[in-house]
Design a protein around this motif. Structure first.
Motif, PDB file in Angstrom:
ATOM      1  N   THR B  30      42.798  37.544  44.590  1.00  0.00           N
ATOM      2  CA  THR B  30      44.144  38.014  44.905  1.00  0.00           C
ATOM      3  C   THR B  30      44.107  39.177  45.875  1.00  0.00           C
ATOM      4  N   TYR B  31      43.275  40.166  45.600  1.00  0.00           N
ATOM      5  CA  TYR B  31      43.131  41.309  46.486  1.00  0.00           C
ATOM      6  C   TYR B  31      41.680  41.415  46.932  1.00  0.00           C
ATOM      7  N   TYR B  33      39.060  44.154  48.952  1.00  0.00           N
ATOM      8  CA  TYR B  33      38.973  45.581  49.236  1.00  0.00           C
ATOM      9  C   TYR B  33      37.791  45.884  50.153  1.00  0.00           C
ATOM     10  N   SER B  92      39.060  40.889  43.854  1.00  0.00           N
ATOM     11  CA  SER B  92      39.687  41.004  42.546  1.00  0.00           C
ATOM     12  C   SER B  92      40.442  39.713  42.293  1.00  0.00           C
ATOM     13  N   ILE B  94      43.029  37.283  39.861  1.00  0.00           N
ATOM     14  CA  ILE B  94      44.116  37.416  38.904  1.00  0.00           C
ATOM     15  C   ILE B  94      43.659  37.053  37.502  1.00  0.00           C
ATOM     16  N   ALA B  97      39.934  39.683  33.554  1.00  0.00           N
ATOM     17  CA  ALA B  97      40.441  40.702  32.647  1.00  0.00           C
ATOM     18  C   ALA B  97      40.028  42.077  33.128  1.00  0.00           C
ATOM     19  N   GLY B  98      40.885  43.058  32.908  1.00  0.00           N
ATOM     20  CA  GLY B  98      40.536  44.418  33.273  1.00  0.00           C
ATOM     21  C   GLY B  98      40.476  44.675  34.760  1.00  0.00           C
ATOM     22  N   ASN B  99      41.091  43.810  35.570  1.00  0.00           N
ATOM     23  CA  ASN B  99      41.069  43.987  37.029  1.00  0.00           C
ATOM     24  C   ASN B  99      39.659  44.172  37.563  1.00  0.00           C
ATOM     25  N   LYS B 100      38.720  43.406  37.013  1.00  0.00           N
ATOM     26  CA  LYS B 100      37.333  43.561  37.427  1.00  0.00           C
ATOM     27  C   LYS B 100      37.155  43.181  38.887  1.00  0.00           C
ATOM     28  N   LEU B 101      36.257  43.900  39.535  1.00  0.00           N
ATOM     29  CA  LEU B 101      35.925  43.622  40.921  1.00  0.00           C
ATOM     30  C   LEU B 101      34.532  43.010  41.002  1.00  0.00           C
ATOM     31  N   PHE B 103      31.564  42.880  43.791  1.00  0.00           N
ATOM     32  CA  PHE B 103      31.186  43.548  45.028  1.00  0.00           C
ATOM     33  C   PHE B 103      30.135  42.748  45.789  1.00  0.00           C
ATOM     34  N   GLY B 104      30.186  42.843  47.114  1.00  0.00           N
ATOM     35  CA  GLY B 104      29.084  42.382  47.929  1.00  0.00           C
ATOM     36  C   GLY B 104      27.955  43.400  47.875  1.00  0.00           C
TER      37      GLY B 104
END
Lengths: 115, 113
Positions: B30-31, B33, B92, B94, B97-101, B103-104
């Motif tokens: 969804t997002y 960063y 991120s 949808i 849970a917990g808006n987990k990211l 990462f590269g």
């Protein structure tokens, strides 16, 4: 503006020792996270918390425990440190937000060496 | 599955434009960063883009998103020596849970005078 504060900043441990890393945030964030950063591997999530009194496992939880007794604090414990846990540890926090649009705010890290 | 890939290193001359690339695999992102990490410091959020956008500009930073190819890029115009750092893209989802990211591995950018 303190933001996310991690203590200590550096620590050297011997194999088998235990220690606790402290993360404190003053932004009233619901969510908090612990990551480890290893060269070339980016950040990997160890554990996270979506609120006071709740914790959940991330990608690499083995060998670590966490507690979130107060909303502003998130503790990461190593019960019996191993050399494989030598890393830089980052804490982050965020609001819940809708659809994940609340960015995570990071502390400056704790550099941990296990001999 | 979740996987975010970045090239390891980029060298650029001061004043030129830098382009840092990132690919991701999860179409439910969804997002997305971009974070910057300077030596000895934590990650600082630079910008983010929602997945229904294809471009976002913020001063010297331009983010391009090609959702069909699952490709994200960060362009830094007029690159300065202070832009030398490690840049991480993160996604991120949808459903996380917990808006987990996720990462590269990070791209180390070296700006040469």
């Amino acid at each position: 503006n303190a933001g996310v504060t991690q203590t200590p900043k550096f620590r050297v441990l011997k194999t088998g020792q235990s220690m606790t890393l402290l993360c404190a945030q003053d932004m009233n964030h619901e969510y908090m996270y612990w990551y480890r950063q290893d060269p070339g591997m980016g950040l990997r999530l160890i554990h996270y918390s979506v609120g006071e009194g709740t914790t959940a496992k991330g990608e690499v939880p083995d060998g670590y425990n966490v507690s979130r007794l107060k909303k502003q604090n998130f503790l990461l414990g190593l019960e019996s440190a191993a050399p494989s846990q030598t890393s830089v540890y980052f804490c982050a926090s965020s609001y819940p937000g809708r659809r994940g649009n609340q960015p995570q705010h990071f502390g400056d890290g704790t550099r941990l060496s296990i001999l | 599955g979740e996987d975010v890939e970045q090239s390891l290193f980029l060298s650029v001359r001061e004043g030129d434009s830098s382009v840092i690339n990132c690919t991701y695999t999860d179409s439910s992102s969804t997002y997305l960063y971009w974070y910057k990490q300077e030596p000895g410091a934590g990650l600082q959020l630079l910008t983010y883009i929602f997945s229904n956008m294809d471009m976002k500009q913020d001063q010297r930073l331009t983010v391009l998103l090609n959702k069909k190819d699952k490709h994200l890029s960060l362009r830094i115009a007029d690159t300065q020596t202070g832009d030398s750092a490690i840049y991480f893209c993160a996604e991120s989802m949808i459903k996380a849970a917990g808006n987990k990211l996720t990462f590269g591995g990070g791209t180390r950018v070296l700006v040469k005078p």
